[in-house]
Design an enzyme around this catalytic site. Structure first.
Site, short mmCIF file in Angstrom:
data_model
loop_
_atom_site.label_atom_id
_atom_site.label_comp_id
_atom_site.label_asym_id
_atom_site.label_seq_id
_atom_site.Cartn_x
_atom_site.Cartn_y
_atom_site.Cartn_z
N CYS A 7 14.59 69.25 63.39
CA CYS A 7 15.89 69.58 62.78
C CYS A 7 15.92 69.44 61.28
CB CYS A 7 16.99 68.64 63.27
SG CYS A 7 16.79 68.01 64.89
N CYS B 81 17.24 76.97 69.92
CA CYS B 81 17.98 75.84 69.36
C CYS B 81 18.87 76.39 68.24
CB CYS B 81 17.00 74.81 68.82
SG CYS B 81 17.80 73.41 68.03
N GLU C 215 18.91 77.08 60.04
CA GLU C 215 17.65 77.36 60.72
C GLU C 215 17.77 77.21 62.22
OE1 GLU C 215 14.79 73.91 60.15
OE2 GLU C 215 16.14 73.66 58.45
N CYS D 30 23.40 60.16 60.39
CA CYS D 30 22.37 59.43 61.14
C CYS D 30 21.15 59.18 60.24
CB CYS D 30 21.95 60.19 62.39
SG CYS D 30 23.30 60.42 63.56
N CYS E 83 25.54 68.37 57.85
CA CYS E 83 26.20 67.54 58.86
C CYS E 83 26.76 66.31 58.15
CB CYS E 83 25.19 67.10 59.92
SG CYS E 83 25.88 66.12 61.26
N CYS F 212 17.92 61.57 60.48
CA CYS F 212 18.08 63.02 60.64
C CYS F 212 18.09 63.74 59.30
CB CYS F 212 19.37 63.30 61.40
SG CYS F 212 19.61 65.06 61.72
N1 SAH Z 1 24.66 66.33 66.10
C1 SAH Z 1 24.16 66.50 67.43
C2 SAH Z 1 23.10 67.58 67.58
C3 SAH Z 1 22.04 67.74 66.55
S1 SAH Z 1 20.55 66.87 66.54
C4 SAH Z 1 23.65 65.18 67.95
O1 SAH Z 1 23.68 64.21 67.23
O2 SAH Z 1 23.27 65.11 69.11
C5 SAH Z 1 19.66 67.10 68.00
C6 SAH Z 1 18.91 65.83 68.42
O3 SAH Z 1 17.81 65.52 67.55
C7 SAH Z 1 19.81 64.60 68.39
O4 SAH Z 1 19.58 63.84 69.54
C8 SAH Z 1 19.32 63.89 67.15
O5 SAH Z 1 19.67 62.55 67.18
C9 SAH Z 1 17.83 64.16 67.21
N2 SAH Z 1 17.11 63.93 65.96
C10 SAH Z 1 17.51 64.12 64.70
N3 SAH Z 1 16.55 63.77 63.82
C11 SAH Z 1 15.50 63.37 64.55
C12 SAH Z 1 14.19 62.90 64.22
N4 SAH Z 1 13.79 62.75 62.95
N5 SAH Z 1 13.37 62.58 65.24
C13 SAH Z 1 13.77 62.73 66.53
N6 SAH Z 1 14.98 63.16 66.90
C14 SAH Z 1 15.84 63.47 65.92
#
Ligand code: SAH
Length: 352
Positions: free
Chosen positions: A340, A107, A94, A118, A114, A121
């Protein structure tokens, strides 16, 4: 199987030429013609200055753009548009188009799923399925750009953020190839200065990336002021301590002359009190950087939520007081599952 077809959009000029000469056994100028069509977002059928038999032959072994927009959802609040794309092997990814005053920003995803794990996420809940090819990363931009231009020829995708699903530096070669292709003056010609690459901090790859000579903005997903808190939400912090991550950021600033953006998702009762703000300011002192505060998008599968607005404001004020440049990220597309991985999750869930 389209899954095995050659992806024309992911080829460099040289690769396309070799393909035309060796695989198609056609003359060199065909490569130029094909390239021009690709840049306009045409599919093979639409490459009308190629003969019908050549187009048929080409279609059998290749696709122009491997990414197809399956569905799109447009926010009634701010015109943000979410796309669900299908890949040749049936996988779904997406993307989100945000219409800002400084230009349309797309984006982009770099992997299906992934493996960084995290805690907050949605993209990582089922692990990594596979890396995207350079053509599949570029294809997202080409497909959306075509849509944008069909609607208004005066507009185009102007900025790109590699912040969709996936960890860009975990798919290093394809991402670097994509960056070079998307910047190609004969292609989409998007300035590298208008591109941000976001990483959770794969330190060795950050050093490699600094050496590529690609002046993109580095966004670093920090989300904590120290290793103890960072390890609770980001498994990658066990591999690379924050000191090493910040050293790699300093190096990036030194080599590229560009400031680094730190992403900091504020999570209730975890990383959002004033002591965290103080500690964060101490660690970032003297760095050419900016902090992007993001009130957490609740992920219902996890039990993490955003703090209240006053806590967010207080955190921001404290950073500013300590002379750290910071802003709170504006929420976009609140009515279309803008965050995301949320849309793909919903589709996968409904298929179960
Ligand atoms: N893997 C990369 C890019 C993808 S995520 C990274 O970790 O940076 C893009 C951003 O969204 C990252 O900063 C991630 O930590 C954040 N993110 C993911 N899930 C989130 C959520 N539920 N709320 C806020 N930010 C989030």
């Amino acid at each position: 199987m389209t899954g095995e077809k050659i992806q024309l959009l992911g080829m460099t000029g040289e690769e396309l030429e070799r393909f035309v000469l060796e695989d198609l056994r056609e003359s060199r100028f065909r490569a130029k013609q094909i390239r021009q069509w690709l840049d306009r977002g045409a599919d093979i059928e639409g490459m009308t200055n190629l003969s019908a038999p050549l187009r048929a032959r080409l279609s059998e072994i290749a696709v122009a753009n491997p990414v197809r927009i399956l569905e799109s959802f447009r926010s009634k609040i701010d015109d943000t548009e979410k796309f669900l794309y299908a890949l040749p092997d049936g996988n779904l990814i997406e993307g989100v188009l945000m219409r800002y005053h400084h230009g349309d920003t797309l984006c982009v995803s770099t992997q299906v799923g992934c493996r960084m794990g995290c805690a907050f996420c949605a993209s990582t809940l089922e692990g990594r399925v596979r890396d995207l090819t350079a053509g599949e990363i570029l294809g997202q931009v080409a497909a959306v750009n075509r849509r944008v231009q069909a609607e208004d020829p005066g507009r185009r995708v102007h900025n790109i953020v590699l912040m969709g699903s996936g960890e860009p530096l975990d798919n290093y070669d394809n991402v670097v190839k994509f960056l070079r292709l998307v910047n190609d003056p004969e292609g989409l010609n998007i300035s590298l200065r208008n591109i941000s690459l976001s990483t959770c901090g794969l330190v060795p790859r950050m050093y490699d990336f600094a050496k590529e000579g690609l002046p993109v903005t580095l966004s670093l997903s920090l989300h904590a002021p120290n290793d103890e808190i960072r390890r609770k939400i980001m498994p990658v912090a066990h591999a690379y301590p924050m000191g090493d991550v910040l050293a790699a950021c300093r190096r990036y600033i030194e080599v590229t002359g560009r400031r680094v953006i730190f992403e900091y998702a504020l999570i209730k009762d975890l990383n959002s009190d004033l002591r965290c703000a103080e500690e964060l300011a101490r660690r970032l002192r003297g760095m050419q950087c900016h902090v992007n505060l993001i009130p957490l998008n609740d992920v219902k599968e996890r039990h993490l939520e955003a703090p209240d607005r006053r806590t967010v404001e207080a955190f921001l004020k404290r950073l500013e007081l300590k002379h750290i440049s910071a802003t709170v990220r504006r929420e976009m597309g609140a009515d279309i599952e803008g965050a995301c991985g949320q849309l793909r999750r919903k589709v996968l869930d409904s298929e179960k």
